[in-house]
Design an enzyme around this catalytic site. Structure first.
Site, mmCIF file in Angstrom:
data_model
loop_
_atom_site.group_PDB
_atom_site.id
_atom_site.type_symbol
_atom_site.label_atom_id
_atom_site.label_comp_id
_atom_site.label_asym_id
_atom_site.label_seq_id
_atom_site.Cartn_x
_atom_site.Cartn_y
_atom_site.Cartn_z
ATOM 1 N N ASP A 43 0.837 -1.207 0.000
ATOM 2 C CA ASP A 43 0.000 0.000 0.000
ATOM 3 C C ASP A 43 0.875 1.261 0.000
ATOM 4 O O ASP A 43 0.363 2.380 -0.048
ATOM 5 C CB ASP A 43 -1.017 -0.007 1.151
ATOM 6 C CG ASP A 43 -0.374 0.005 2.531
ATOM 7 O OD1 ASP A 43 0.873 -0.009 2.620
ATOM 8 O OD2 ASP A 43 -1.130 0.021 3.526
ATOM 9 N N LYS A 110 -0.640 -9.551 3.227
ATOM 10 C CA LYS A 110 0.135 -9.007 4.358
ATOM 11 C C LYS A 110 -0.751 -8.069 5.155
ATOM 12 O O LYS A 110 -1.562 -7.332 4.584
ATOM 13 C CB LYS A 110 1.362 -8.250 3.845
ATOM 14 C CG LYS A 110 2.161 -7.575 4.963
ATOM 15 C CD LYS A 110 3.509 -7.077 4.483
ATOM 16 C CE LYS A 110 3.487 -5.715 3.845
ATOM 17 N NZ LYS A 110 3.002 -4.628 4.717
ATOM 18 N N GLU A 112 -0.624 -5.344 8.743
ATOM 19 C CA GLU A 112 0.248 -4.645 9.699
ATOM 20 C C GLU A 112 -0.225 -4.830 11.130
ATOM 21 O O GLU A 112 -1.422 -4.715 11.415
ATOM 22 C CB GLU A 112 0.271 -3.146 9.378
ATOM 23 C CG GLU A 112 0.962 -2.817 8.073
ATOM 24 C CD GLU A 112 1.096 -1.310 7.833
ATOM 25 O OE1 GLU A 112 0.863 -0.509 8.764
ATOM 26 O OE2 GLU A 112 1.445 -0.957 6.692
ATOM 27 N N GLU A 174 10.025 -3.356 9.946
ATOM 28 C CA GLU A 174 10.284 -2.050 9.333
ATOM 29 C C GLU A 174 10.864 -1.048 10.328
ATOM 30 O O GLU A 174 10.305 -0.824 11.405
ATOM 31 C CB GLU A 174 8.978 -1.510 8.725
ATOM 32 C CG GLU A 174 9.179 -0.163 8.026
ATOM 33 C CD GLU A 174 8.049 0.251 7.096
ATOM 34 O OE1 GLU A 174 7.116 -0.547 6.886
ATOM 35 O OE2 GLU A 174 8.109 1.380 6.580
HETATM 36 O O1 KIV Z 1 3.561 -1.100 1.571
HETATM 37 C C1 KIV Z 1 4.737 -1.469 1.456
HETATM 38 O O2 KIV Z 1 5.389 -1.301 0.420
HETATM 39 C C2 KIV Z 1 5.346 -2.139 2.588
HETATM 40 C C3 KIV Z 1 6.843 -2.233 2.590
HETATM 41 C C4 KIV Z 1 7.405 -0.940 3.011
HETATM 42 C C5 KIV Z 1 7.319 -3.362 3.411
HETATM 43 O O3 KIV Z 1 4.679 -2.543 3.484
#
Ligand code: KIV
Length: 252
Positions: A43, A110, A112, A174
């Site tokens: 994102d 993915k 967070e 991160e």
């Molecule tokens: O959104 C993204 O590109 C990410 C990376 C920074 C790991 O989550």
């Protein structure tokens, strides 16, 4: 050959994992040709492709659009689709939105933060999940390094263990101190993929626009391998000059 979640997890301690983000078909095609084994449709596209200040306005429809394009460019590469802000607040929403990304072409999703119940529900429904802790841009107030004091470092370690225990197969770390990246990498059984988390991580991920030099801002932990922005500017200037002096289409 496309690597599945199991094959990627098995790389821990054996082979470092190189991951890059991509948001469109042609770049994904080049990445697949380069042999990059994992593409993240992140994102981060909000900031690096749409010029926004944060990632919070990305919708599931935006992600479906970009995952679909990247899949067309990289049919044989493992693609991770990022679940946008507030799309995984309940088990039902997480499952529905994860399925939308999988149907758009992602191999895994993915999310967070530490949401072990949500991760467990996705995994028990056959969806492979990548965790993400340390700096989590969807909810962060700023993009400064986290995990610098003992309490915050303990929180990140605890979250990494919760995410792993819930069944995630990779873990993005991160913008944390190198030493904490090393500690987390030692304490979890799945590969850690660092972005500003030090050299000890099991793999590294870069945002493609940062590494290619497309954009005005380079995060302190990133690395630039090319200056594509300058090439675009120079080519556009040359074209403009040729049109204006009427040499375009008149030379061979
Ligand atoms: O959104 C993204 O590109 C990410 C990376 C920074 C790991 O989550």
């Amino acid at each position: 050959m496309k690597l599945d979640a199991k094959a990627l997890t098995a790389m821990k301690g054996k082979s470092p994992i190189a991951m890059l983000t991509a948001y469109n078909c042609p770049v994904a095609r080049y990445l697949e040709r380069s042999g990059i084994p994992v593409i993240l449709v992140g994102d981060s596209l909000a900031m690096v492709e749409r010029g926004l200040d944060n990632t919070r306005s990305v919708t599931i429809e935006h992600m479906q659009y970009h995952v679909d394009a990247v899949r067309r460019g990289a049919p044989n590469t493992h693609i991770i689709g990022d679940l946008p802000y507030q799309t995984y607040e309940t088990e039902e929403a997480a499952l529905k939105n994860a399925r939308l990304l999988i149907n758009a072409g992602a191999d895994s999703v993915k999310l967070e933060g530490s949401f072990p119940e949500i991760i467990a529900v996705l995994v028990s429904n056959g969806i492979d999940v990548v965790g993400h802790t340390g700096l989590t841009p969807q909810t962060a107030n700023n993009f400064r390094q986290v995990g610098k004091d003992t309490e915050d470092a303990q929180r990140i370690l605890r979250e990494a263990e919760e995410i792993t225990g819930a069944g995630a197969f990779l873990l993005v770390l991160e913008h944390i101190p190198d030493q904490l990246g090393e500690e987390v990498t030692r304490s979890v059984s799945i590969p850690t993929i660092g972005i500003g988390a030090g050299p000890a991580c099991d793999g590294q991920v870069l945002v493609i626009n940062d590494m290619l030099g497309i954009g005005d801002y380079l995060p302190p932990f990133s690395k630039q391998y090319a200056h594509v922005g300058q090439i675009v500017e120079q080519a556009a200037e040359k074209f403009k000059t040729e049109v204006e002096n009427r040499s375009f289409l008149t030379n061979e």
